[in-house]
Enzyme design. Sequence first.
Site, PDB file in Angstrom:
ATOM      1  N   LYS A   1     -31.580   1.635  77.757  1.00 33.08           N
ATOM      2  CA  LYS A   1     -30.773   2.198  76.670  1.00 33.08           C
ATOM      3  C   LYS A   1     -31.193   1.657  75.309  1.00 33.08           C
ATOM      4  O   LYS A   1     -31.171   2.373  74.311  1.00 33.08           O
ATOM      5  CB  LYS A   1     -29.292   1.941  76.911  1.00 33.08           C
ATOM      6  CG  LYS A   1     -28.884   0.479  76.974  1.00 33.08           C
ATOM      7  CD  LYS A   1     -28.059   0.150  78.179  1.00 33.08           C
ATOM      8  CE  LYS A   1     -28.958  -0.240  79.318  1.00 33.08           C
ATOM      9  NZ  LYS A   1     -28.266  -0.629  80.528  1.00 33.08           N
TER      10      LYS A   1
ATOM     11  N   VAL B   1     -27.204   5.120  80.915  1.00 35.85           N
ATOM     12  CA  VAL B   1     -25.824   5.299  80.427  1.00 35.85           C
ATOM     13  C   VAL B   1     -24.850   5.348  81.605  1.00 35.85           C
ATOM     14  O   VAL B   1     -24.959   6.213  82.473  1.00 35.85           O
ATOM     15  CB  VAL B   1     -25.694   6.594  79.601  1.00 35.85           C
ATOM     16  CG1 VAL B   1     -24.270   6.753  79.084  1.00 35.85           C
ATOM     17  CG2 VAL B   1     -26.681   6.611  78.453  1.00 35.85           C
TER      18      VAL B   1
ATOM     19  N   GLY C   1     -24.419   3.613  84.265  1.00 32.33           N
ATOM     20  CA  GLY C   1     -24.900   3.295  85.621  1.00 32.33           C
ATOM     21  C   GLY C   1     -24.969   4.486  86.543  1.00 32.33           C
ATOM     22  O   GLY C   1     -25.744   5.421  86.339  1.00 32.33           O
TER      23      GLY C   1
ATOM     24  N   ILE D   1     -22.855   6.889  87.125  1.00 30.61           N
ATOM     25  CA  ILE D   1     -22.184   8.153  86.749  1.00 30.61           C
ATOM     26  C   ILE D   1     -23.235   9.113  86.201  1.00 30.61           C
ATOM     27  O   ILE D   1     -23.910   8.787  85.224  1.00 30.61           O
ATOM     28  CB  ILE D   1     -21.099   7.917  85.676  1.00 30.61           C
ATOM     29  CG1 ILE D   1     -20.061   6.910  86.158  1.00 30.61           C
ATOM     30  CG2 ILE D   1     -20.437   9.235  85.308  1.00 30.61           C
ATOM     31  CD1 ILE D   1     -19.003   6.555  85.108  1.00 30.61           C
TER      32      ILE D   1
ATOM     33  N   GLY E   1     -21.996 -13.642  86.913  1.00 29.37           N
ATOM     34  CA  GLY E   1     -23.294 -13.035  86.596  1.00 29.37           C
ATOM     35  C   GLY E   1     -23.176 -11.669  85.945  1.00 29.37           C
ATOM     36  O   GLY E   1     -24.136 -10.891  85.948  1.00 29.37           O
TER      37      GLY E   1
ATOM     38  N   ASP F   1     -24.477  -3.043  73.689  1.00 33.67           N
ATOM     39  CA  ASP F   1     -24.933  -2.301  74.879  1.00 33.67           C
ATOM     40  C   ASP F   1     -24.191  -0.962  74.991  1.00 33.67           C
ATOM     41  O   ASP F   1     -24.811   0.095  75.184  1.00 33.67           O
ATOM     42  CB  ASP F   1     -24.678  -3.188  76.115  1.00 33.67           C
ATOM     43  CG  ASP F   1     -24.735  -2.431  77.422  1.00 33.67           C
ATOM     44  OD1 ASP F   1     -25.843  -2.222  77.926  1.00 33.67           O
ATOM     45  OD2 ASP F   1     -23.664  -2.046  77.938  1.00 33.67           O
TER      46      ASP F   1
ATOM     47  N   LYS G   1     -25.487   3.134  74.436  1.00 39.11           N
ATOM     48  CA  LYS G   1     -25.203   4.238  75.365  1.00 39.11           C
ATOM     49  C   LYS G   1     -24.528   5.394  74.622  1.00 39.11           C
ATOM     50  O   LYS G   1     -24.877   6.560  74.820  1.00 39.11           O
ATOM     51  CB  LYS G   1     -24.313   3.729  76.509  1.00 39.11           C
ATOM     52  CG  LYS G   1     -25.009   2.669  77.375  1.00 39.11           C
ATOM     53  CD  LYS G   1     -24.026   1.964  78.302  1.00 39.11           C
ATOM     54  CE  LYS G   1     -24.717   0.879  79.120  1.00 39.11           C
ATOM     55  NZ  LYS G   1     -23.797  -0.012  79.816  1.00 39.11           N
TER      56      LYS G   1
ATOM     57  N   GLY H   1     -25.081  -2.462  88.567  1.00 37.62           N
ATOM     58  CA  GLY H   1     -25.255  -2.894  89.947  1.00 37.62           C
ATOM     59  C   GLY H   1     -26.422  -2.183  90.612  1.00 37.62           C
ATOM     60  O   GLY H   1     -26.867  -1.124  90.164  1.00 37.62           O
TER      61      GLY H   1
HETATM   62  N1  HSE Z   1     -24.001  -5.038  80.888  1.00 35.86           N
HETATM   63  C1  HSE Z   1     -23.644  -3.690  81.198  1.00 35.86           C
HETATM   64  C2  HSE Z   1     -22.171  -3.645  81.577  1.00 35.86           C
HETATM   65  C3  HSE Z   1     -24.442  -3.071  82.294  1.00 35.86           C
HETATM   66  O1  HSE Z   1     -21.520  -4.673  81.660  1.00 35.86           O
HETATM   67  O2  HSE Z   1     -21.673  -2.568  81.769  1.00 35.86           O
HETATM   68  C4  HSE Z   1     -25.795  -2.658  81.853  1.00 35.86           C
HETATM   69  O3  HSE Z   1     -25.746  -1.783  80.783  1.00 35.86           O
END
Ligand code: HSE
Length: 430
Positions: free
Chosen positions: A109, A136, A138, A140, A191, A205, A209, A306
């Site tokens: 992204k 964008v 994950g 979905i 993590g 982040d 997106k 994930g």
């Molecule tokens: N760090 C992002 C989140 C995942 O916590 O959704 C990767 O974009």
Amino acid sequence: MTDIAPLRLGIAGLGTVGVGVVKIVRKHAKLIEERCGRPVTITAVAARNRAKDRGVDLSPYEWEDDPVALAARDDVDVYVELMGGSDGPAKASVEAAIAAGKHVVTANKALLAHHGQAIAEAAEAAGIVLRFEAAVAGGIPVIKALTEGLAGNEITRVMGVMNGTCNYILTRMQATRQGYDVLFDEAAKLGYLEADPQLDVGGIDAGHKLSLLSAIAFGTQVNFDAVELEGITRITLADIEQAADMGYRIKLLGVAQTTGRGLEQRMSPCLVPSNSPLGQLEGGTNMVVIEGDSVGQIVMRGAGAGEGPTASAVMGDVMDIARGITISTFGKPATKLAPAVPAKATVPAAFYLRMTLQDKPGALAKVAQVLGDAGVSINRMRQYGHDETVAPVIIVTHKCSRAAIDQALAGLGGTGVVAGEPVAIRIEAV
Ligand code: HSE
């Protein structure tokens, strides 16, 4: 099964997502071939550390130390970039792949938020397909929904919770009645945080997106610099509890919409009704809400990160390419995307105001006067139990402009009855 030539992948980046892609290509080889009409295979992989045990057998694949070399290999048809980073090897290797006539699938992204226009133009000039579903939300399939399923709509608004880590922290603050710092540490231990946590908690982040969704939704060039960004670090447990008491949840919410005043893109903490789908979104999950003139409102919910979910999105793109589906990166030719003109002002909204008042006669009247002078009308108000000298007060306003709220905030300091900094959070109508 078939003699049709396989689609050959070169995968750069063998972190969580890269390993997930390797696993799906193996586990579902038959299903993939049946659905695409040709096999999908992996030719070669690249990562920083060859010696690392990733829990998956990489011996069938050639190894490249240099992703740029991987991207240009003659025996690679699709370059799968899963390293991340807006510049450096990710950018160089994607450019190399395009120059070599390879299709590109990326989860990056940051790269596209900063260089999406130039990269899309180069890809389309080279006649290759560049897809980025995994970048964008994950798992979905929101890019597909916007570019394909909803292509016949004028999109009026796109909203979403697109950073699972922030949603985890905010919902755990409410559930455990602990402060931001405690839950930030918990997310770190699990993590969840990016190597640079500011990417998550600073809203960057999620802002990346949102800028990509805006480009598709509104046919505009990606303009990340125009996203109004605010992270979650100033959200207190008191805000979360008092917002809940007024019937709201606080979310790091992205909103993109075109207004008469240009393209509005915001990624910031907002209040949403507790009983709305966005309000009910718990933990590290993502939700994207799309509104179109014909379809109405669509709500998509799922894992935003994930191994499995993100690899699932990568494979959707890979399989489109295997099927011969070609589609412009942002849903229409990159050279036809209009420059995104940032809105001069956000659309009016109701606001949540939290302040601490000196507990003395006339204090509330002074606050009401300042709000009234700024053109801000009070809808609801609640005062909470106070200690000997001060009392927390929450005000929910009627719809007004951000400028009016800013004028009111500036005026409150001069009343002599407000202790500390008052807080204003937008209430998004969802
Ligand atoms: N760090 C992002 C989140 C995942 O916590 O959704 C990767 O974009």
